[in-house]
Design a protein around this motif. Structure first.
Motif, PDB file in Angstrom:
ATOM      1  N   SER A  49       0.652  -0.943  -0.041  1.00  0.00           N
ATOM      2  CA  SER A  49      -0.434  -0.021  -0.102  1.00  0.00           C
ATOM      3  C   SER A  49       0.868   1.444  -0.135  1.00  0.00           C
ATOM      4  O   SER A  49       0.687   2.280  -0.613  1.00  0.00           O
ATOM      5  N   ASN A 140      -1.354   8.642   5.192  1.00  0.00           N
ATOM      6  CA  ASN A 140      -2.314   8.270   5.546  1.00  0.00           C
ATOM      7  C   ASN A 140      -1.971   6.943   5.543  1.00  0.00           C
ATOM      8  O   ASN A 140      -2.534   5.867   6.417  1.00  0.00           O
ATOM      9  N   ASN A 144      -1.458   3.638   8.835  1.00  0.00           N
ATOM     10  CA  ASN A 144      -2.514   2.644   8.478  1.00  0.00           C
ATOM     11  C   ASN A 144      -2.079   1.513   8.348  1.00  0.00           C
ATOM     12  O   ASN A 144      -2.477   0.588   9.169  1.00  0.00           O
ATOM     13  N   THR A 145      -0.200   1.402   7.661  1.00  0.00           N
ATOM     14  CA  THR A 145       0.126   0.486   7.622  1.00  0.00           C
ATOM     15  C   THR A 145       0.881   0.393   8.974  1.00  0.00           C
ATOM     16  O   THR A 145       0.630  -1.066   9.593  1.00  0.00           O
ATOM     17  N   VAL A 147      -0.682   0.994  12.165  1.00  0.00           N
ATOM     18  CA  VAL A 147      -1.570   0.399  13.308  1.00  0.00           C
ATOM     19  C   VAL A 147      -1.883  -1.134  12.555  1.00  0.00           C
ATOM     20  O   VAL A 147      -1.997  -1.818  13.454  1.00  0.00           O
ATOM     21  N   ASP A 148      -2.002  -1.304  10.787  1.00  0.00           N
ATOM     22  CA  ASP A 148      -2.762  -2.785  10.396  1.00  0.00           C
ATOM     23  C   ASP A 148      -0.973  -3.577  11.123  1.00  0.00           C
ATOM     24  O   ASP A 148      -1.213  -5.171  11.672  1.00  0.00           O
ATOM     25  N   GLU A 262      -6.468  13.348   8.107  1.00  0.00           N
ATOM     26  CA  GLU A 262      -7.498  12.800   6.907  1.00  0.00           C
ATOM     27  C   GLU A 262      -7.924  14.467   7.399  1.00  0.00           C
ATOM     28  O   GLU A 262      -8.841  14.709   6.325  1.00  0.00           O
ATOM     29  N   ASP A 431      -5.038   2.164  19.244  1.00  0.00           N
ATOM     30  CA  ASP A 431      -6.211   3.398  18.660  1.00  0.00           C
ATOM     31  C   ASP A 431      -7.029   4.146  19.293  1.00  0.00           C
ATOM     32  O   ASP A 431      -7.370   5.431  18.450  1.00  0.00           O
ATOM     33  N   GLN A 434      -3.967   6.353  17.250  1.00  0.00           N
ATOM     34  CA  GLN A 434      -4.602   6.486  16.025  1.00  0.00           C
ATOM     35  C   GLN A 434      -5.425   7.976  16.226  1.00  0.00           C
ATOM     36  O   GLN A 434      -5.551   9.087  15.095  1.00  0.00           O
TER      37      GLN A 434
END
Length: 441
Positions: A49, A140, A144-145, A147-148, A262, A431, A434
């Protein structure tokens, strides 16, 4: 000849093998035992990603440069040729005169320079915002990477900790089973004690097998997220004690909307919406450009002599285009752009509310998980004490074996609940970070 062909094929085979080996060596990989930071560092380079977002940034940069290139001189060349089957004849007085030559050709060189053009103004004013947008998209993707990947990493660690608990309990259960069988064989107890011990031992082995079988799928998912070759293996490690100390020192930071990528993305889009409104208003402005032309003209009676002599012409001038009436199209497009700005304001307000809600939910979940973990930790310590007392009483013949089985089950349940609660705290903290926009990468 045969020997030469064999040598050629052998050389080609060695070359392809060398290229393959070098290609394999160029593939980055994680080896041995690695920690969370090493996995994240790898993911920030190899994650599909992130790499896709970086390529999108390069594509966007090229498109921006292509749009801005309209300010530079535009040089074109063209050529044409024709054979006039019937020449033009005109009457001058009482005479008929034929104009032109059977063969003609021309080569045109033209230079155009835009002086005032709304499309080029729009491209120049928006280039900075589009570049910011592309950078924010990459940011972004990285967040996200992280966190995942961190959640997938924690999922494997949770299974490893659960496996450790099961293995510790298996050692106790195997000893209890042997003791119960020995007591039965010596006539001290009936066979139900060692049968219960066997059932408990078998259930624990089944649980261990379930956890062991989950590792391959969880590692494959982690490799997929970070872009690691599935055929290459590594193991992960984590400082649980250090994480516990960090949790004890954690304090919630205040929410700042600008920390959320965001929110910044939507602000950038709103800026573009406002520029789009100005762009539509520029439809009322004229467009001005300059040009220079040099035209080599050739004509002759014979094709073989066509290019022996040229008759050049040249010109320099300005082109001015003034829009007068377009059926109301400009008015509608300006109004649509203004409405888009209004919609963007509502989107920003809605996103602000969503971020605030997400933060409140994440903070509540984190505080709840932290409190629950502390309670469950106390329960686990109590379960350990209860088990130790009942085990001692069972060895002395005071307690029945069924009491020991219950204490053993309660202890294992408390230990697994404790490790689940601990990792739930880690996930809740992730979380919360984030939601605050404080994910580090």
């Amino acid at each position: 000849m045969t020997y030469s062909k064999q040598s050629l094929l052998l050389g080609l085979g060695l070359f392809l093998l060398t290229v393959k080996v070098l290609a394999q060596e160029d593939v980055p990989k994680l080896e041995g035992t690695v920690g969370l930071q090493e996995v994240l560092d790898y993911a920030l380079v190899q994650s599909p990603s992130i790499r896709q977002a970086q390529i999108d940034e390069q594509i966007g940069d090229r498109e921006i440069k292509a749009n801005i290139a309209g300010w530079y001189p535009q040089i074109t060349a063209s050529a044409a040729g024709a054979y006039n089957i019937k020449l033009q004849t005109s009457a001058i007085g009482d005479q008929l005169i034929t104009f032109g030559q059977p063969y003609n050709s021309n080569v045109l060189l033209q230079v155009d320079q835009s002086l005032f053009n709304r499309d080029q103004l729009f491209a120049s004013r928006t280039s900075k915002y589009y570049r910011n947008q592309l950078e924010e998209v990459i940011e972004n993707a990285k967040i996200n990477t992280v966190v995942d990947v961190t959640k997938a990493f924690y999922d494997i660690l949770l299974s490893e900790e659960e496996l450790k608990i099961i293995d510790e309990n298996l050692q106790r259960l195997e000893k209890q089973y042997k003791d119960a069988r020995t007591r039965y064989e010596t006539g001290l107890v009936d066979k139900t004690d060692y049968q219960r011990a066997f059932i408990t031992l078998t259930n624990s082995k089944s649980s261990r097998n379930r956890v062991m079988n989950s590792f391959d799928a969880k590692y494959s998912y982690l490799k997929q997220l970070i872009g690691h070759p599935d055929s290459l293996d590594f193991e992960i490690t984590f400082d649980v004690k250090g994480a516990v100390e960090d949790i004890a020192q954690d304090a919630a930071d205040p929410l700042m909307l600008e920390n959320r990528v965001e929110y910044r993305l939507m602000q950038t889009q709103q800026s573009l919406n406002e520029i789009q409104t100005a762009y539509e208003k520029w439809n009322y402005l004229p467009q001005l450009s300059a040009y220079y032309r040099y035209n080599w003209m050739y004509f002759n009676q014979n094709f073989s002599d066509l290019y022996n002599q040229s008759y050049p012409t040249s010109a320099v001038g300005l082109n001015l285009s003034i829009p007068i009436f377009q059926g109301g199209k400009r008015v509608h497009r300006v109004k649509a752009a203004e409405l888009q700005v209004e919609r963007g304001k509502i989107d920003l307000e809605n996103l602000t509310n969503q971020i605030n809600t997400q933060y409140d939910a994440a903070l509540a979940s984190y505080n709840s998980s932290l409190y629950e973990w502390e309670i469950i930790r106390e329960n686990m310590e109590m379960a350990e004490n209860v088990y130790d007392i009942i085990k001692m009483q069972y060895d002395e013949g005071v307690k029945a074996y069924v009491d020991l089985v219950v204490a053993e089950t309660d202890l294992q349940t408390a230990q697994i609940n404790h490790i689940n609660a601990f990792y739930q705290v880690l996930l809740s903290k992730l979380d919360l970070d984030q939601a605050l926009g404080t994910i580090n990468y």
